[in-house]
Design a protein around this motif. Structure first.
Motif, PDB file in Angstrom:
ATOM      1  N   LYS A   7       0.700  -1.094   0.101  1.00 16.01           N
ATOM      2  CA  LYS A   7      -0.038   0.011  -0.162  1.00 16.01           C
ATOM      3  C   LYS A   7       0.831   1.308   0.325  1.00 16.01           C
ATOM      4  O   LYS A   7       1.850   1.187   0.566  1.00 16.01           O
ATOM      5  CB  LYS A   7      -0.864  -0.120   1.335  1.00 16.01           C
ATOM      6  N   ILE A   8       0.343   2.112  -0.629  1.00 16.27           N
ATOM      7  CA  ILE A   8       1.190   3.620  -0.964  1.00 16.27           C
ATOM      8  C   ILE A   8       0.208   4.588  -0.200  1.00 16.27           C
ATOM      9  O   ILE A   8      -1.005   4.393   0.047  1.00 16.27           O
ATOM     10  CB  ILE A   8       1.568   3.906  -2.277  1.00 16.27           C
ATOM     11  N   SER A   9       0.792   5.571   0.313  1.00 19.74           N
ATOM     12  CA  SER A   9       0.184   6.934   0.939  1.00 19.74           C
ATOM     13  C   SER A   9      -0.781   7.614  -0.238  1.00 19.74           C
ATOM     14  O   SER A   9      -0.588   7.318  -1.286  1.00 19.74           O
ATOM     15  CB  SER A   9       1.114   7.921   1.125  1.00 19.74           C
ATOM     16  N   SER A  10      -1.615   8.284   0.510  1.00 16.09           N
ATOM     17  CA  SER A  10      -2.556   9.075  -0.507  1.00 16.09           C
ATOM     18  C   SER A  10      -1.533  10.127  -1.575  1.00 16.09           C
ATOM     19  O   SER A  10      -2.134  10.339  -2.545  1.00 16.09           O
ATOM     20  CB  SER A  10      -3.820   9.620   0.224  1.00 16.09           C
ATOM     21  N   ASP A  11      -0.886  10.600  -0.802  1.00 13.49           N
ATOM     22  CA  ASP A  11      -0.033  11.744  -1.652  1.00 13.49           C
ATOM     23  C   ASP A  11       0.737  11.011  -2.744  1.00 13.49           C
ATOM     24  O   ASP A  11       0.775  11.594  -3.808  1.00 13.49           O
ATOM     25  CB  ASP A  11       1.163  12.224  -0.518  1.00 13.49           C
ATOM     26  N   ALA A  12       1.004   9.905  -2.375  1.00 10.43           N
ATOM     27  CA  ALA A  12       1.725   9.097  -3.462  1.00 10.43           C
ATOM     28  C   ALA A  12       1.059   8.595  -4.581  1.00 10.43           C
ATOM     29  O   ALA A  12       1.135   8.620  -6.049  1.00 10.43           O
ATOM     30  CB  ALA A  12       2.480   7.794  -2.994  1.00 10.43           C
ATOM     31  N   THR A  13      -0.380   8.381  -4.253  1.00 16.49           N
ATOM     32  CA  THR A  13      -1.344   7.997  -5.362  1.00 16.49           C
ATOM     33  C   THR A  13      -1.599   9.113  -5.997  1.00 16.49           C
ATOM     34  O   THR A  13      -2.020   9.202  -7.281  1.00 16.49           O
ATOM     35  CB  THR A  13      -2.537   7.353  -4.648  1.00 16.49           C
ATOM     36  N   SER A  14      -1.663  10.275  -5.515  1.00 11.56           N
ATOM     37  CA  SER A  14      -2.163  11.436  -6.324  1.00 11.56           C
ATOM     38  C   SER A  14      -0.853  11.776  -7.256  1.00 11.56           C
ATOM     39  O   SER A  14      -1.113  12.296  -8.451  1.00 11.56           O
ATOM     40  CB  SER A  14      -1.882  12.827  -5.380  1.00 11.56           C
ATOM     41  N   LYS A  15       0.604  11.646  -6.843  1.00 10.87           N
ATOM     42  CA  LYS A  15       1.527  11.830  -7.709  1.00 10.87           C
ATOM     43  C   LYS A  15       1.424  10.768  -8.825  1.00 10.87           C
ATOM     44  O   LYS A  15       1.789  11.280 -10.008  1.00 10.87           O
ATOM     45  CB  LYS A  15       2.859  11.974  -6.755  1.00 10.87           C
ATOM     46  N   LEU A  16       1.257   9.497  -8.413  1.00 10.79           N
ATOM     47  CA  LEU A  16       1.276   8.522  -9.407  1.00 10.79           C
ATOM     48  C   LEU A  16       0.267   8.891 -10.608  1.00 10.79           C
ATOM     49  O   LEU A  16       0.502   8.805 -11.820  1.00 10.79           O
ATOM     50  CB  LEU A  16       0.898   7.372  -8.952  1.00 10.79           C
ATOM     51  N   ARG A  17      -0.927   9.449 -10.133  1.00 14.69           N
ATOM     52  CA  ARG A  17      -2.117   9.590 -11.288  1.00 14.69           C
ATOM     53  C   ARG A  17      -1.646  10.931 -12.032  1.00 14.69           C
ATOM     54  O   ARG A  17      -1.800  10.830 -13.306  1.00 14.69           O
ATOM     55  CB  ARG A  17      -3.273  10.080 -10.340  1.00 14.69           C
ATOM     56  N   ILE A  33       9.912   2.443 -11.186  1.00  9.57           N
ATOM     57  CA  ILE A  33      11.065   3.377 -11.438  1.00  9.57           C
ATOM     58  C   ILE A  33      11.264   4.238 -10.126  1.00  9.57           C
ATOM     59  O   ILE A  33      12.460   4.532  -9.828  1.00  9.57           O
ATOM     60  CB  ILE A  33      10.726   4.345 -12.467  1.00  9.57           C
ATOM     61  N   ALA A  34      10.400   4.440  -9.271  1.00  8.71           N
ATOM     62  CA  ALA A  34      10.407   5.145  -7.959  1.00  8.71           C
ATOM     63  C   ALA A  34      11.281   4.316  -6.959  1.00  8.71           C
ATOM     64  O   ALA A  34      12.167   4.768  -6.282  1.00  8.71           O
ATOM     65  CB  ALA A  34       9.084   5.274  -7.540  1.00  8.71           C
ATOM     66  N   LEU A  35      11.023   2.871  -7.115  1.00 10.03           N
ATOM     67  CA  LEU A  35      11.840   2.009  -6.184  1.00 10.03           C
ATOM     68  C   LEU A  35      13.349   2.047  -6.578  1.00 10.03           C
ATOM     69  O   LEU A  35      14.276   2.111  -5.753  1.00 10.03           O
ATOM     70  CB  LEU A  35      11.272   0.611  -6.157  1.00 10.03           C
ATOM     71  N   MET A  36      13.442   2.080  -7.719  1.00  9.67           N
ATOM     72  CA  MET A  36      14.954   2.050  -7.997  1.00  9.67           C
ATOM     73  C   MET A  36      15.674   3.406  -7.944  1.00  9.67           C
ATOM     74  O   MET A  36      16.733   3.358  -7.217  1.00  9.67           O
ATOM     75  CB  MET A  36      15.054   1.513  -9.602  1.00  9.67           C
ATOM     76  N   THR A  37      15.039   4.336  -8.107  1.00  8.77           N
ATOM     77  CA  THR A  37      15.673   5.681  -7.888  1.00  8.77           C
ATOM     78  C   THR A  37      15.681   5.902  -6.314  1.00  8.77           C
ATOM     79  O   THR A  37      16.874   6.253  -5.941  1.00  8.77           O
ATOM     80  CB  THR A  37      14.703   6.815  -8.223  1.00  8.77           C
ATOM     81  N   SER A  38      14.641   5.418  -5.565  1.00  6.03           N
ATOM     82  CA  SER A  38      14.968   5.489  -4.026  1.00  6.03           C
ATOM     83  C   SER A  38      16.026   4.802  -3.795  1.00  6.03           C
ATOM     84  O   SER A  38      16.814   5.091  -2.618  1.00  6.03           O
ATOM     85  CB  SER A  38      13.530   5.088  -3.259  1.00  6.03           C
ATOM     86  N   LEU A  62       4.379  -5.846  -9.158  1.00  9.80           N
ATOM     87  CA  LEU A  62       5.409  -4.706  -9.060  1.00  9.80           C
ATOM     88  C   LEU A  62       6.680  -5.361  -9.400  1.00  9.80           C
ATOM     89  O   LEU A  62       7.575  -4.840 -10.009  1.00  9.80           O
ATOM     90  CB  LEU A  62       5.507  -4.087  -7.680  1.00  9.80           C
ATOM     91  N   THR A  63       6.759  -6.581  -8.693  1.00  6.98           N
ATOM     92  CA  THR A  63       8.360  -7.253  -8.548  1.00  6.98           C
ATOM     93  C   THR A  63       8.720  -8.286  -9.430  1.00  6.98           C
ATOM     94  O   THR A  63       9.713  -8.703  -9.882  1.00  6.98           O
ATOM     95  CB  THR A  63       8.593  -7.643  -7.041  1.00  6.98           C
ATOM     96  N   GLY A  64       7.543  -9.052  -9.608  1.00  5.59           N
ATOM     97  CA  GLY A  64       7.665 -10.132 -10.688  1.00  5.59           C
ATOM     98  C   GLY A  64       8.359 -11.421  -9.714  1.00  5.59           C
ATOM     99  O   GLY A  64       8.376 -11.465  -8.538  1.00  5.59           O
ATOM    100  N   GLU A  65       8.923 -11.908 -10.661  1.00  2.00           N
ATOM    101  CA  GLU A  65       9.834 -12.992  -9.862  1.00  2.00           C
ATOM    102  C   GLU A  65      11.103 -12.601  -9.211  1.00  2.00           C
ATOM    103  O   GLU A  65      12.026 -13.482  -8.697  1.00  2.00           O
ATOM    104  CB  GLU A  65      10.328 -14.092 -11.186  1.00  2.00           C
ATOM    105  N   TYR A  66      11.379 -11.389  -9.387  1.00  3.29           N
ATOM    106  CA  TYR A  66      12.358 -10.775  -8.563  1.00  3.29           C
ATOM    107  C   TYR A  66      12.329 -10.135  -7.381  1.00  3.29           C
ATOM    108  O   TYR A  66      12.787  -9.412  -6.714  1.00  3.29           O
ATOM    109  CB  TYR A  66      12.938  -9.751  -9.658  1.00  3.29           C
ATOM    110  N   GLY A  67      10.930 -10.632  -6.504  1.00  2.00           N
ATOM    111  CA  GLY A  67      10.769 -10.110  -5.367  1.00  2.00           C
ATOM    112  C   GLY A  67      11.918 -10.094  -4.221  1.00  2.00           C
ATOM    113  O   GLY A  67      11.941  -9.406  -3.406  1.00  2.00           O
ATOM    114  N   ALA A  68      12.189 -11.292  -4.121  1.00  3.01           N
ATOM    115  CA  ALA A  68      13.418 -11.671  -3.283  1.00  3.01           C
ATOM    116  C   ALA A  68      14.541 -10.435  -3.592  1.00  3.01           C
ATOM    117  O   ALA A  68      15.137 -10.184  -2.370  1.00  3.01           O
ATOM    118  CB  ALA A  68      13.755 -13.099  -3.280  1.00  3.01           C
TER     119      ALA A  68
END
Length: 86
Positions: A7-17, A33-38, A62-68
């Motif tokens: 789950k992401i924040s309401s602010d992040a949801t607005s930014k994604l939109r 992209i956000a995860l890798m940048t972070s 989001l992560t596919g087979e690469y979750g680990a």
């Protein structure tokens, strides 16, 4: 740690939109992209946990087979632990 939903924040949801409207990219791709940048920017330290009142994503979407791998990278960046040996 196993997880199936993120789950992401309401602010992040607005930014994604807004980003989706400007770029045409899906929220899933924008989150990757956000995860890798972070991860590249380093640990967030003592930041407060955001609210979880925004969108919910299926973790596998989001992560596919690469979750680990994503979990290990996040742990490595945030905790400074050594990545596991191959």
């Amino acid at each position: 740690m196993r997880y199936s939903k993120l789950k992401i924040s309401s602010d992040a949801t607005s930014k994604l939109r807004a980003l989706r409207q400007r770029t045409g990219l899906t929220p899933n791709l924008l989150c990757r992209i956000a995860l890798m940048t972070s991860l590249e920017e380093g640990p967030v330290g003592g930041a407060q946990a955001p609210d979880e009142d925004g969108s919910e994503f299926n973790a596998y979407t989001l992560t596919g087979e690469y979750g680990a791998m994503f979990a290990a990278l996040l742990r490595w960046v945030e905790e400074g632990t050594s990545p596991p040996s191959p």
